[in-house]
Design a protein around this motif. Structure first.
Motif, short mmCIF file in Angstrom:
data_model
loop_
_atom_site.label_atom_id
_atom_site.label_comp_id
_atom_site.label_asym_id
_atom_site.label_seq_id
_atom_site.Cartn_x
_atom_site.Cartn_y
_atom_site.Cartn_z
N PRO A 257 4.50 1.84 6.65
CA PRO A 257 3.13 2.14 7.07
C PRO A 257 2.68 1.25 8.23
O PRO A 257 3.07 0.09 8.34
CB PRO A 257 2.29 1.85 5.81
N GLN A 258 1.85 1.84 9.08
CA GLN A 258 1.20 1.12 10.16
C GLN A 258 -0.30 1.32 10.04
O GLN A 258 -0.78 2.22 9.33
CB GLN A 258 1.69 1.62 11.52
N THR A 259 -1.06 0.49 10.75
CA THR A 259 -2.52 0.53 10.64
C THR A 259 -3.16 0.89 11.97
O THR A 259 -2.79 0.35 13.01
CB THR A 259 -3.06 -0.83 10.16
N TRP A 260 -4.11 1.81 11.92
CA TRP A 260 -4.97 2.14 13.07
C TRP A 260 -6.35 1.59 12.75
O TRP A 260 -6.89 1.86 11.67
CB TRP A 260 -5.05 3.65 13.28
N SER A 261 -6.92 0.83 13.66
CA SER A 261 -8.18 0.15 13.38
C SER A 261 -9.27 0.58 14.34
O SER A 261 -9.02 0.78 15.54
CB SER A 261 -8.01 -1.37 13.48
N ALA B 32 -13.28 -0.26 10.31
CA ALA B 32 -12.65 0.81 9.54
C ALA B 32 -11.17 0.84 9.90
O ALA B 32 -10.79 0.50 11.03
CB ALA B 32 -13.30 2.16 9.80
N GLN B 33 -10.34 1.25 8.93
CA GLN B 33 -8.91 1.29 9.16
C GLN B 33 -8.29 2.52 8.51
O GLN B 33 -8.78 3.00 7.49
CB GLN B 33 -8.22 0.05 8.57
N ARG B 34 -7.23 2.99 9.10
CA ARG B 34 -6.39 4.01 8.48
C ARG B 34 -4.96 3.47 8.42
O ARG B 34 -4.43 2.98 9.42
CB ARG B 34 -6.42 5.32 9.26
N LYS B 35 -4.36 3.55 7.23
CA LYS B 35 -2.97 3.15 7.07
C LYS B 35 -2.17 4.40 6.73
O LYS B 35 -2.52 5.17 5.84
CB LYS B 35 -2.83 2.09 5.97
N GLN B 36 -1.07 4.61 7.49
CA GLN B 36 -0.27 5.81 7.32
C GLN B 36 1.11 5.56 7.93
O GLN B 36 1.28 4.66 8.76
CB GLN B 36 -0.96 7.00 7.99
N ILE B 37 2.09 6.34 7.52
CA ILE B 37 3.39 6.32 8.17
C ILE B 37 3.20 6.82 9.60
O ILE B 37 2.63 7.90 9.80
CB ILE B 37 4.40 7.21 7.42
N PRO B 38 3.65 6.08 10.62
CA PRO B 38 3.36 6.45 12.02
C PRO B 38 4.29 7.53 12.57
O PRO B 38 4.93 7.37 13.60
CB PRO B 38 3.56 5.12 12.76
N ASP C 27 0.80 -1.22 0.00
CA ASP C 27 0.00 0.00 0.00
C ASP C 27 0.84 1.27 0.00
O ASP C 27 0.30 2.36 -0.14
CB ASP C 27 -0.94 0.01 1.22
N ILE C 28 2.17 1.15 0.16
CA ILE C 28 3.02 2.33 0.15
C ILE C 28 2.90 3.07 -1.18
O ILE C 28 3.03 4.29 -1.25
CB ILE C 28 4.49 1.96 0.43
#
Length: 486
Positions: free
Chosen positions: A396-400, A409-415, A370-371
């Motif tokens: 990237p890491q995931t916040w769920s 629902a999820q958000r994937k972003q560089i932490p 996903d990057i």
């Protein structure tokens, strides 16, 4: 009672269709050989063995026997770690589908992998009368089903919830579930520190009862109310004593002198590694942009990739991971998620961007496919040299957001976030080694305490715009703790 049913919104993923490209400049600058992220650490580390304090064990024992509990404590007493263990035990007792994990803010709900309380409740912001809110829940099949099914409700950061809304939720629970039991028989586990940031109410909603502990149903809602006393974040006796006084709005002349000595010290001014905390977000954005542009380097932009149910995705914007992250070589950054506690790669760890690695270089397996969608400049992974000395590629890491143990629902972003400056609100939950906080525009109760309680040592603290008048605790909060915990 009449029920209204609607079709569920289909789950979908929203991917960007923009083309990707690889910058030759970054490829040329990516010769340094680093261990892969998977070799350096495993993001999903095993749950550490924790030696619980007597107070924490009292909470866990009460929860395990079905009692409703309110847990409070100052910053750094392990409330979040305890909540995560409480959730684990509740799910073992009732099953994942019957345990609702919520918090008053998006940031706190993401930390517990849950939902915001308003989202779970199906009430919106809760500004209507209870009859209107009840009809709103009844017309929402998803929310109505949750209230019917839930056996245990976890609510974190309750200091941001006002009394009126808490009473409305209790009445909604009883109305839907029937019977005369408080909350319709739901086991309640609530956490928060009322000495920290208070609820924010629009002027038209100002009322006599402000804090959630003033709710009519508060005392009847709990079998146990307990304050955690053991502090883990700070080990310096002097700093702990100082923070406890600030928390309660009490400070003597000797302690005042200590804080005055931390004002604008020459060494602190020259320390570019210090994170600056500001009360207002506009100051944060101004300082970060000034520093970023002053580096005169190419900007690499990372846009969060959100997925899940459409009606829930908006809650992801309330969490700590930014919608858009602009980075460049030399940028000061801070981790906004625990990656490896053992090696101190935790929420609040600071460092500097020293390189960008093209994810497709050398034929290596991608850190995360996903990057390509997250990075607008090609598959570039930032390399951070942390102040602790470690150099690491940060993928990237995931916040769920979770509901009944399932990801909705999820958000994937560089932490990472830019770390020249942060807001005091965003710093909640962080542990920061070197901190400079500008209190000239500090407002409200608890703000000074929240800011100062982030730092681990007195040597790591620099104050700007400090005055004794800014240290204050709300009289209602003081009275509540005096009655229940002293």
């Amino acid at each position: 009672m009449k029920q209204f049913f609607f079709k569920f919104v289909a789950t979908f993923r929203c991917y960007s269709t923009k083309p990707t490209y690889h910058s030759t400049k970054w490829k040329a600058g990516s010769k340094k050989k680093l261990k892969s992220r998977n070799e350096e650490f495993t993001a999903t580390t095993k749950r550490p063995r924790i030696k619980w304090t007597d107070e924490q064990l009292q909470v866990l024992d009460a929860v395990s026997t079905g009692k409703s509990v309110f847990v409070t404590g100052s910053a750094g007493t392990g409330k979040t770690a305890l909540m995560l263990e409480v959730i684990r035990r509740l799910r073992k007792m009732y099953g994942k589908s019957k345990v609702a994990v919520t918090a008053s803010t998006g940031t706190a709900s993401c930390a517990l992998h849950g939902l915001t309380l308003h989202c779970f409740a199906g009430t919106g912001i809760g500004d209507k009368d209870v009859e209107t809110l009840l009809l709103r829940v009844l017309s929402n099949r998803w929310a109505f089903h949750k209230w019917e099914k839930v056996e245990a409700l976890v609510i974190d950061e309750c200091s941001m919830i006002h009394a009126d809304y808490f009473d409305k939720l209790e009445r909604i629970a009883r109305s839907i579930r029937g019977g005369s039991k408080v909350w319709g028989g739901i086991q309640l586990v609530v956490g928060g520190d009322f000495f920290q940031l208070p609820p924010i109410l629009p002027k038209q909603q100002l009322m006599e009862k402000e804090f959630v502990f003033e709710a009519d149903c508060w005392n009847a809602s709990f079998d146990l109310q307990i304050e955690l006393k053991t502090i883990f974040r700070q080990s310096e006796t002097l700093l702990v004593k100082l923070l406890q006084g600030i928390r309660r709005g009490e400070i003597d002349n000797d302690e005042l002198k200590i804080l005055e000595q931390r004002c604008n010290s020459t060494a602190a001014k020259e320390d570019t590694s210090a994170v600056q905390l500001f009360p207002r977000i506009e100051d944060v954005e101004r300082v970060n942009q000034q520093h970023l542009l002053s580096l005169d380097e190419d900007i690499v932009t990372y846009t969060a990739l959100d997925s899940g149910e459409k009606r829930l995705k908006s809650n992801l914007k309330l969490g700590i991971a930014p919608d858009q992250l602009d980075l460049c070589l030399g940028a000061r950054v801070i981790l906004c998620k625990n990656l490896d506690v053992k090696h101190k790669l935790v929420n609040g760890a600071t460092g500097t961007i020293i390189d960008f690695r093209c994810d497709s270089d050398n034929g290596k397996k991608s850190i995360d496919p996903d990057i390509d969608f997250i990075c607008e400049s090609g598959s570039l992974i930032p390399v951070v040299k942390f102040d602790s000395g470690q150099e690491l590629e940060i993928g990237p890491q995931t916040w769920s957001l979770m509901d009944a143990g399932k990801i909705v629902a999820q958000r994937k972003q560089i932490p990472l976030m830019l770390a020249w400056a942060l807001s005091i609100h965003k710093s909640q939950g962080m542990t920061i080694d070197r901190l400079r906080t500008d209190l000239r525009r500090a407002f409200g109760y608890g703000m000074v305490y929240v800011a100062l309680s982030r730092v681990k040592t007195l040597d790591g603290l620099d104050l700007i715009g400090f005055s004794k008048s800014k240290i204050k605790a709300h009289p209602k909060v003081l009275q509540f703790y005096k009655e229940h915990f002293l």
